[in-house]
Design an enzyme around this catalytic site. Structure first.
Site, PDB file in Angstrom:
ATOM      1  N   THR A 120       0.842  -1.189   0.000  1.00  0.00           N
ATOM      2  CA  THR A 120       0.000   0.000   0.000  1.00  0.00           C
ATOM      3  C   THR A 120       0.875   1.236   0.000  1.00  0.00           C
ATOM      4  OG1 THR A 120      -1.927   0.948   1.074  1.00  0.00           O
ATOM      5  CG2 THR A 120      -0.137   0.290   2.508  1.00  0.00           C
TER       6      THR A 120
ATOM      7  N   GLY B 183       0.316   6.196  -6.645  1.00  0.00           N
ATOM      8  CA  GLY B 183      -0.660   5.335  -7.304  1.00  0.00           C
ATOM      9  C   GLY B 183      -0.402   5.174  -8.792  1.00  0.00           C
TER      10      GLY B 183
ATOM     11  N   CYS C 240       3.251   2.752  -8.370  1.00  0.00           N
ATOM     12  CA  CYS C 240       3.288   1.506  -7.595  1.00  0.00           C
ATOM     13  C   CYS C 240       2.140   0.575  -7.978  1.00  0.00           C
ATOM     14  CB  CYS C 240       3.235   1.824  -6.104  1.00  0.00           C
ATOM     15  SG  CYS C 240       3.215   0.355  -5.063  1.00  0.00           S
TER      16      CYS C 240
ATOM     17  N   SER D  27      -0.687   0.045  -5.189  1.00  0.00           N
ATOM     18  CA  SER D  27      -1.416   1.217  -4.689  1.00  0.00           C
ATOM     19  C   SER D  27      -2.407   1.658  -5.754  1.00  0.00           C
ATOM     20  CB  SER D  27      -0.446   2.365  -4.380  1.00  0.00           C
ATOM     21  OG  SER D  27       0.465   1.998  -3.374  1.00  0.00           O
TER      22      SER D  27
END
Length: 180
Positions: free
Chosen positions: A2, A157, A160, A163
């Site tokens: 995350t 986001g 990754c 994410s």
């Protein structure tokens, strides 16, 4: 994993996180809320790692805050000590980013309680991307803490795999801090 990001600026402390939950290389859920308020809304926290493990740690941290009457750093250290020495807790796989109105900390399962040098914390698989973005925005713009966290999560986001762009936020305001 995350991305969790925490930024302090002008008396505002914001922790934000993305919402993606994965099992191996499969996305299981897109809207997990990985940030919470604790101890009568005086502490904010976010987690990276196993969801069930993190909820267990949130509960244990809140109990430590109650036992130690809200003494934030003492509670974090005691949680880390228990996490390290208790055979069952040692199996929990999560990181916590926690903050009260004065202090921000990272708590790990290796009994580490880390206070950052700057006003930024970022944990999780997207943490390095988000931390880089947040530091650049903090040092080079006048954006508020919440906008820095949001933009850092957006950048993470985009980069990754673990994410996404479903964000949740919690914020504390330090009432005695002069806001410029």
């Amino acid at each position: 994993m995350t991305t969790i990001v925490s930024v302090r600026r002008n008396g505002h402390i914001v922790i934000g996180g993305d919402g993606q939950a994965t099992l191996g290389n499969t996305i299981m859920k897109n809207n997990v809320k990985k940030v919470r308020t604790l101890y009568n809304d005086t502490v904010i926290a976010g987690f990276a790692g196993g969801t069930a493990d993190a909820f267990t740690l949130f509960e244990l941290f809140e109990k430590k805050l109650q036992i130690h009457q809200g003494r934030f750093v003492k509670s974090a250290v005691e949680l880390a000590k228990d996490w390290r020495t208790d055979r069952m807790l040692r199996r929990l796989e999560a990181l916590l980013a926690v903050a009260d109105k004065n202090t921000s900390l990272i708590i790990t399962g290796n009994a580490d309680v880390i206070q950052p040098e700057s006003d930024v914390i970022a944990i999780g698989s997207g943490g390095p991307y988000a931390q880089s973005a947040a530091r650049a925005l903090l040092e080079n713009t006048d954006l508020c803490a919440r906008d820095i966290v949001r933009k850092s999560l957006q950048i993470s986001g985009d980069i990754c795999l673990y994410s996404n762009h479903f964000f949740s936020f919690e914020e504390l305001i330090h009432e005695n801090k002069d806001i410029i």
